[in-house]
Scaffold this motif. Structure first.
Motif, PDB file in Angstrom:
ATOM      1  N   PHE A 345       0.791  -1.233   0.000  1.00  0.00           N
ATOM      2  CA  PHE A 345       0.000   0.000   0.000  1.00  0.00           C
ATOM      3  C   PHE A 345       0.823   1.283   0.000  1.00  0.00           C
ATOM      4  CE2 PHE A 345       0.539  -1.314   4.440  1.00  0.00           C
ATOM      5  CZ  PHE A 345       1.023  -0.162   5.032  1.00  0.00           C
ATOM      6  N   ALA A 346       2.121   1.225   0.290  1.00  0.00           N
ATOM      7  CA  ALA A 346       2.944   2.437   0.381  1.00  0.00           C
ATOM      8  C   ALA A 346       3.633   2.738  -0.950  1.00  0.00           C
ATOM      9  CB  ALA A 346       3.985   2.295   1.487  1.00  0.00           C
ATOM     10  N   ARG A 347       3.754   4.007  -1.243  1.00  0.00           N
ATOM     11  CA  ARG A 347       4.422   4.444  -2.471  1.00  0.00           C
ATOM     12  C   ARG A 347       5.891   4.716  -2.173  1.00  0.00           C
ATOM     13  NH1 ARG A 347       4.505   9.837  -4.552  1.00  0.00           N
ATOM     14  NH2 ARG A 347       2.853  10.339  -3.064  1.00  0.00           N
ATOM     15  N   LEU A 551      -6.980  -0.170   2.734  1.00  0.00           N
ATOM     16  CA  LEU A 551      -6.140   0.791   2.021  1.00  0.00           C
ATOM     17  C   LEU A 551      -6.165   0.560   0.516  1.00  0.00           C
ATOM     18  CD1 LEU A 551      -4.107  -0.554   4.569  1.00  0.00           C
ATOM     19  CD2 LEU A 551      -3.360   1.802   4.347  1.00  0.00           C
ATOM     20  N   CYS A 552      -5.844   1.627  -0.216  1.00  0.00           N
ATOM     21  CA  CYS A 552      -5.650   1.520  -1.668  1.00  0.00           C
ATOM     22  C   CYS A 552      -4.255   0.975  -1.952  1.00  0.00           C
ATOM     23  CB  CYS A 552      -5.826   2.893  -2.315  1.00  0.00           C
ATOM     24  SG  CYS A 552      -7.494   3.559  -2.185  1.00  0.00           S
ATOM     25  N   GLY A 553      -3.936   0.760  -3.227  1.00  0.00           N
ATOM     26  CA  GLY A 553      -2.630   0.232  -3.616  1.00  0.00           C
ATOM     27  C   GLY A 553      -1.539   1.289  -3.596  1.00  0.00           C
ATOM     28  N   PRO A 554      -0.277   0.891  -3.889  1.00  0.00           N
ATOM     29  CA  PRO A 554       0.872   1.806  -3.831  1.00  0.00           C
ATOM     30  C   PRO A 554       0.743   3.011  -4.757  1.00  0.00           C
ATOM     31  CG  PRO A 554       1.599  -0.470  -3.978  1.00  0.00           C
ATOM     32  CD  PRO A 554       0.126  -0.484  -4.217  1.00  0.00           C
ATOM     33  N   ALA A 562      10.702   6.683   1.609  1.00  0.00           N
ATOM     34  CA  ALA A 562      11.755   7.356   0.831  1.00  0.00           C
ATOM     35  C   ALA A 562      13.091   6.656   1.033  1.00  0.00           C
ATOM     36  CB  ALA A 562      11.861   8.818   1.250  1.00  0.00           C
ATOM     37  N   PHE A 563      13.833   6.476  -0.074  1.00  0.00           N
ATOM     38  CA  PHE A 563      15.189   5.927  -0.047  1.00  0.00           C
ATOM     39  C   PHE A 563      16.147   6.953  -0.644  1.00  0.00           C
ATOM     40  CE2 PHE A 563      12.447   2.213  -0.097  1.00  0.00           C
ATOM     41  CZ  PHE A 563      13.042   1.376   0.835  1.00  0.00           C
ATOM     42  N   LEU A 564      17.321   7.078  -0.051  1.00  0.00           N
ATOM     43  CA  LEU A 564      18.312   8.015  -0.567  1.00  0.00           C
ATOM     44  C   LEU A 564      18.754   7.586  -1.960  1.00  0.00           C
ATOM     45  CD1 LEU A 564      20.044  10.536   0.091  1.00  0.00           C
ATOM     46  CD2 LEU A 564      21.832   8.960   0.869  1.00  0.00           C
ATOM     47  N   ALA A 594       9.948   7.559   6.271  1.00  0.00           N
ATOM     48  CA  ALA A 594       8.552   7.203   6.007  1.00  0.00           C
ATOM     49  C   ALA A 594       7.652   8.358   6.436  1.00  0.00           C
ATOM     50  CB  ALA A 594       8.167   5.923   6.743  1.00  0.00           C
ATOM     51  N   ALA A 595       6.517   8.508   5.761  1.00  0.00           N
ATOM     52  CA  ALA A 595       5.580   9.590   6.093  1.00  0.00           C
ATOM     53  C   ALA A 595       4.172   9.210   5.669  1.00  0.00           C
ATOM     54  CB  ALA A 595       6.005  10.884   5.392  1.00  0.00           C
TER      55      ALA A 595
END
Length: 608
Positions: A345-347, A551-554, A562-564, A594-595
């Motif tokens: 679910f996370a983008r 929840l909806c999808g990513p 977030a990744f550097l 993460a947020a």
């Protein structure tokens, strides 16, 4: 004016001695490199660009590239005119190795020289390529490495070069190095270092004793030492760990290490079949064999004795970097195989640095309207909803020492990176669910129409139907439907059985006067079940055994990770274990954040 093009085959140059028998120590002049093509074990044909070679003010002279105090034979001052590397040096009788060299020279025994170079920039040349380097125009006849940047670490006296066509041996692999300035011209090795300088140095270095020792040895300015200490505290990814050059010593050694661990398929997948085949040709069977292989590839020979092999292998950077590459592959493989419910679910986004970043969600009057006769397209009303996020570094270190190698305990290279890879995966999940359970800014609330409470909010067919309706009815700022589709039912372990019954039952039991159809209304609805233990784990504030989420999808991104620089997964890179330790070390780190992103795409039910 035309320039003649010729192909060079470098011959080992003689060691020229200038000494007076009455005086000790003995002065020597060493022609270390004449600027042409060399054939180096493990690399093949190599050219060093002298313009890119950093020369220290003084360089240590060794016997046969052995990184031991007993093998030290003196010191020298390196000089180059851009065409040839020459060392004006002194050979001492303070060591048996120095006495041996002096005796051989006095008996007119022809000796040769070999340089130990730590490379930090190079590129491959293809057959037929022509370059102008070191005052020569050279056409290469086979695949050749051009060393464009490096640091001269030592110069050795040897009976022969790497083979009949060369006098130089590269004693190191590829590692990203921080450039160190030479000591002040007016300083000397025996100069007394004042107490104030030492105290100030301790202040800027903190517990970084490696930088402290380096600063003392090279008399670095305080600002330089401070910058170096800060650089070492902040992880930097060496190029060799991100894009290995095919069939370099480091990549071949990495493949050999993976093969020893029974991970041939991983080695072939990540490093290639040719590299794995090259590694297999050395037939390493133990960790000590791997050290001997590193010596052969980097130094051109393997010393006698267990301690000598280990010491020589780790005096190069090929073996530490290779083990770091192998550890990286193992850790990343473990990371990718670890459970990660948040991915449903996370983008995922990329952050270019450690600063706070702002994501923008555009809303407004985006309803398409009929084009007027005069052809004017009306502007939409654009509003902004911002999302702030930043990445942070999470890290640990590991060591592989002499005892592990002697005991052939190379399995630790598999176990520790695997643990680190899974630990990195858990850290990402910890961050995501810490944010979700903390409900930042009233993310789940009645005001957002995405929170179901009360006695009827326990997971059931009716409550799930209510959550689906709440999600589908979400609108943008203009009151227009967002056409959101539920994709994930997220529950704690305590609700797994109930969730499976609600989603998968073919028929539902009804009682009393209820004469409605008994079929499951969710049959065929593409909702995936994710069971996440963190939702009810008491370590996480906001945990609950009864609450559940829809929840909806990513792509809709109710939450983001977030990744550097977009690098998903941990990084492992070699570090200096210190002069008092025999072996090598690695640091493992991951840069993540993460947020909470869009409350419209998620619904929470507090449970009964």
């Amino acid at each position: 004016m035309t320039t003649a093009t010729r192909t060079l085959q470098l011959k080992a140059a003689p060691l020229i001695v200038e000494a007076e028998k009455e005086k000790k120590p003995v002065k020597v002049r060493i022609t270390a490199y004449t600027g042409g093509i060399m054939t180096v074990p493990g690399w093949g044909p190599v050219i060093i660009d002298l313009q890119g070679l950093d020369l220290p003010q003084r360089v240590t002279l060794l016997l046969d590239h052995e990184g031991r105090t007993e093998a030290t034979i003196g010191w020298g001052i390196p000089k180059t005119d851009g065409k040839t590397l020459v060392i004006d040096g002194t050979v001492t009788e303070a060591t048996d190795a120095g006495k041996l060299v002096i005796a051989l020279l006095k008996d007119d025994v022809p000796l040769q020289a070999s340089v130990g170079v730590e490379t930090n920039q190079y590129r491959p040349l293809k057959p037929g390529d022509t370059i102008t380097v070191n005052g020569q125009t050279i056409t290469v006849e086979s695949d050749t490495f051009l060393i464009e940047g490096g640091i001269l670490r030592e110069v050795s006296v040897v009976p022969l070069g790497a083979d009949k066509q060369t006098m130089v041996t590269l004693a190191a692999g590829v590692r990203n190095m921080t450039h160190q300035p030479a000591p002040p011209e007016n300083s000397s090795p025996g100069e007394t270092i004042e107490a104030k300088y030492i105290l100030d140095l301790l202040s800027v270095c903190g517990d970084d004793m490696s930088t402290f020792r380096q600063a003392i040895e090279n008399r670095l300015p305080l600002e330089t030492a401070k910058a170096l200490a800060e650089t070492r505290r902040r992880p930097v990814i060496p190029p060799v760990l991100n894009a290995e050059v095919k069939d370099t010593p480091a990549s071949i050694l990495a493949a050999a290490a993976l093969k020893l661990l029974g991970k041939e398929s991983l080695a072939e997948k990540e490093l290639g079949a040719e590299t794995l085949s090259a590694a297999a040709s050395y037939k390493p069977r133990t960790a000590l064999d791997l050290c001997g292989m590193a010596c052969q590839m980097s130094l051109g020979y393997a010393p006698r004795g267990t301690n000598e092999i280990i010491r020589a292998a780790f005096s190069t950077t090929d073996l530490p970097v290779a083990l770091g590459v192998a550890a990286n592959k193992i850790a990343l493989d473990a990371y990718q195989q670890a459970p990660a419910t948040w991915k449903s679910f996370a983008r995922i986004v990329s952050a270019k640095d450690f600063k706070e970043h702002t994501g923008i969600r555009l809303t407004g009057d985006f309803k398409l309207e009929e084009l007027a006769a005069h052809g004017e397209i009306r502007h939409a009303n654009v509003g902004e909803e911002t999302i702030t996020y930043k990445v942070t570094t999470y890290a640990k270190m590991l060591m592989l020492d002499r005892q592990h190698i002697i005991n052939d305990d190379i399995a630790i290279l598999d176990q520790i990176p695997t643990i680190f890879g899974r630990a990195a995966a858990r850290k990402v999940a910890d961050l995501v669910y810490t944010v979700l359970l903390s409900n930042p800014g009233g993310f789940f609330s009645a005001a957002h129409s995405n929170l179901i409470t009360g006695a009827e909010s326990g997971l059931s067919v009716a409550s799930l139907a209510e959550a689906i309706a709440a999600l589908r009815k979400q609108t943008d700022a203009d009151g227009l439907p967002l056409d959101l589709v539920p994709r994930v039912l997220l529950v704690p372990p305590e609700l797994e059985a109930t969730a499976r019954q609600v989603l998968n039952s073919v028929e539902l039991y009804r009682s009393g006067g209820d004469q409605l159809p008994a079929g499951n209304p969710f049959a065929g609805l593409n909702i995936a079940l994710e069971v996440e233990p963190r939702l009810s784990n008491t370590y996480f504030p906001g945990n609950s055994t009864a609450a559940w989420y829809l929840l909806c999808g990513p792509a809709d991104g109710s939450f983001l990770v977030a990744f550097l620089n977009g690098q998903q997964g941990p990084t492992i890179e070699p570090v200096d274990p210190g002069a008092d330790k025999l072996g090598t070390g690695w640091r493992c780190y991951i840069d993540i954040g993460a947020a909470a992103a869009d409350w419209r795409c998620a619904v929470k039910a507090s449970g009964a």
